[in-house]
Design a protein around this motif. Structure first.
Motif, PDB file in Angstrom:
ATOM      1  N   ASP A 263       0.021   5.621   1.271  1.00  0.00           N
ATOM      2  CA  ASP A 263       1.017   6.139   1.417  1.00  0.00           C
ATOM      3  C   ASP A 263       2.204   6.361   0.323  1.00  0.00           C
ATOM      4  O   ASP A 263       1.841   5.533  -0.522  1.00  0.00           O
ATOM      5  CB  ASP A 263       1.963   6.120   2.836  1.00  0.00           C
ATOM      6  CG  ASP A 263       2.778   6.961   3.409  1.00  0.00           C
ATOM      7  OD1 ASP A 263       2.691   8.302   3.160  1.00  0.00           O
ATOM      8  OD2 ASP A 263       3.395   6.766   4.477  1.00  0.00           O
ATOM      9  N   MET A 264       3.242   7.554   0.503  1.00  0.00           N
ATOM     10  CA  MET A 264       4.136   7.442  -0.617  1.00  0.00           C
ATOM     11  C   MET A 264       5.461   7.654   0.251  1.00  0.00           C
ATOM     12  O   MET A 264       5.355   8.574   1.035  1.00  0.00           O
ATOM     13  CB  MET A 264       3.923   8.788  -1.435  1.00  0.00           C
ATOM     14  CG  MET A 264       2.577   8.786  -2.205  1.00  0.00           C
ATOM     15  SD  MET A 264       2.259  10.075  -3.127  1.00  0.00           S
ATOM     16  CE  MET A 264       3.733  10.373  -4.293  1.00  0.00           C
ATOM     17  N   ARG A 265       6.408   7.125  -0.244  1.00  0.00           N
ATOM     18  CA  ARG A 265       7.817   7.209   0.191  1.00  0.00           C
ATOM     19  C   ARG A 265       8.515   7.746  -0.998  1.00  0.00           C
ATOM     20  O   ARG A 265       8.438   7.198  -2.216  1.00  0.00           O
ATOM     21  CB  ARG A 265       8.251   5.801   0.613  1.00  0.00           C
ATOM     22  CG  ARG A 265       7.513   5.383   1.983  1.00  0.00           C
ATOM     23  CD  ARG A 265       8.052   5.859   3.137  1.00  0.00           C
ATOM     24  NE  ARG A 265       6.958   5.697   4.238  1.00  0.00           N
ATOM     25  CZ  ARG A 265       6.784   4.651   4.781  1.00  0.00           C
ATOM     26  NH1 ARG A 265       7.640   3.371   4.664  1.00  0.00           N
ATOM     27  NH2 ARG A 265       5.739   4.454   5.795  1.00  0.00           N
ATOM     28  N   PHE A 266       9.484   8.668  -0.566  1.00  0.00           N
ATOM     29  CA  PHE A 266      10.577   9.288  -1.629  1.00  0.00           C
ATOM     30  C   PHE A 266      11.619   8.704  -1.555  1.00  0.00           C
ATOM     31  O   PHE A 266      12.380   8.729  -0.568  1.00  0.00           O
ATOM     32  CB  PHE A 266      10.337  10.529  -1.701  1.00  0.00           C
ATOM     33  CG  PHE A 266       8.890  11.260  -1.875  1.00  0.00           C
ATOM     34  CD1 PHE A 266       8.269  11.110  -3.098  1.00  0.00           C
ATOM     35  CD2 PHE A 266       8.076  11.834  -1.087  1.00  0.00           C
ATOM     36  CE1 PHE A 266       6.860  11.715  -3.241  1.00  0.00           C
ATOM     37  CE2 PHE A 266       7.014  12.250  -1.062  1.00  0.00           C
ATOM     38  CZ  PHE A 266       6.186  12.104  -2.167  1.00  0.00           C
TER      39      PHE A 266
ATOM     40  N   GLY B 217       0.699  -1.280  -0.049  1.00  0.00           N
ATOM     41  CA  GLY B 217       0.120  -0.095  -0.053  1.00  0.00           C
ATOM     42  C   GLY B 217       0.672   1.361  -0.027  1.00  0.00           C
ATOM     43  O   GLY B 217       0.169   2.357   0.144  1.00  0.00           O
ATOM     44  N   ILE B 218       2.098   1.089  -0.048  1.00  0.00           N
ATOM     45  CA  ILE B 218       3.066   2.424  -0.243  1.00  0.00           C
ATOM     46  C   ILE B 218       3.359   2.768  -1.550  1.00  0.00           C
ATOM     47  O   ILE B 218       4.144   1.584  -2.167  1.00  0.00           O
ATOM     48  CB  ILE B 218       4.030   2.070   0.862  1.00  0.00           C
ATOM     49  CG1 ILE B 218       3.529   2.141   2.232  1.00  0.00           C
ATOM     50  CG2 ILE B 218       5.200   3.290   0.792  1.00  0.00           C
ATOM     51  CD1 ILE B 218       4.663   1.895   3.347  1.00  0.00           C
ATOM     52  N   LEU B 219       3.193   3.643  -2.082  1.00  0.00           N
ATOM     53  CA  LEU B 219       3.938   4.022  -3.346  1.00  0.00           C
ATOM     54  C   LEU B 219       5.447   4.523  -3.383  1.00  0.00           C
ATOM     55  O   LEU B 219       5.535   5.474  -2.783  1.00  0.00           O
ATOM     56  CB  LEU B 219       3.232   5.049  -4.257  1.00  0.00           C
ATOM     57  CG  LEU B 219       3.558   5.553  -5.516  1.00  0.00           C
ATOM     58  CD1 LEU B 219       3.639   4.398  -6.613  1.00  0.00           C
ATOM     59  CD2 LEU B 219       2.526   6.791  -6.003  1.00  0.00           C
ATOM     60  N   LEU B 220       6.398   3.978  -3.914  1.00  0.00           N
ATOM     61  CA  LEU B 220       7.836   4.198  -3.954  1.00  0.00           C
ATOM     62  C   LEU B 220       7.912   5.072  -5.059  1.00  0.00           C
ATOM     63  O   LEU B 220       7.601   4.840  -6.244  1.00  0.00           O
ATOM     64  CB  LEU B 220       8.587   3.017  -3.854  1.00  0.00           C
ATOM     65  CG  LEU B 220       8.283   1.862  -2.934  1.00  0.00           C
ATOM     66  CD1 LEU B 220       9.278   0.869  -3.006  1.00  0.00           C
ATOM     67  CD2 LEU B 220       8.553   2.620  -1.477  1.00  0.00           C
TER      68      LEU B 220
END
Length: 159
Positions: A93-96, A56-59
């Motif tokens: 969520d998003m992680r950069f 569920g986390i967009l990298l």
């Protein structure tokens, strides 16, 4: 043992493969690449691009730490647009992360590729005609067209 001679439905094959790969995203989640530029705008799309989805986390790979910080401030708005486009809020969520954005990831790079003629476009449509899911069919057509255009560009450079 009987040998199968018929062609398999591409969508069924892809679904089977993705189900067997541990942690692989489902095809619905892969749609984000289709509308990334629209969700973030062309300027940000040149500086950042989605790399994957896990739990569920967009990298997202980002060109510089300055852009990483800026996108951190815009994260909620971007997520909201992604949820609207997908019709679901599976991406929580998003992680950069810092990463090199390849030249072909830039929106203008596709414009430099040669156009496909009617025969080439017809060939792509024939290859994907058996796919019932419209979005999957269009995504694969886009992928095949991009590959054909890149191949055509390489051939033009060598001649």
């Amino acid at each position: 043992m009987k040998k199968e001679t018929g062609l398999a439905d591409l969508q069924a094959v892809l679904n089977t493969v993705f189900k067997k790969i541990d942690g692989a995203p489902n095809l619905e989640k892969c749609r984000i690449w289709d509308f990334w530029k629209e969700a973030v705008g062309p300027h940000i799309a040149q500086k950042a691009r989605p790399e994957g989805i896990r739990n569920g986390i967009l990298l997202v790979s980002v060109e510089s730490s300055v852009w990483m910080q800026e996108l951190g401030f815009l994260k909620e708005k971007i997520l909201e647009k992604i949820h609207q486009k997908m019709g679901t809020s599976e991406i929580r969520d998003m992680r950069f992360k810092l990463g090199k954005i390849p030249e072909n990831a830039h929106p203008d790079a596709a414009e430099a590729l040669p156009k496909l003629d009617n025969e080439e476009q017809e060939k792509i449509e024939q290859q994907t005609a058996s796919i019932e899911d419209k979005e999957l069919r269009e995504s694969l057509q886009s992928l095949f067209a991009a590959q054909m255009r890149r191949t055509k560009k390489k051939q033009l450079r060598t001649t």
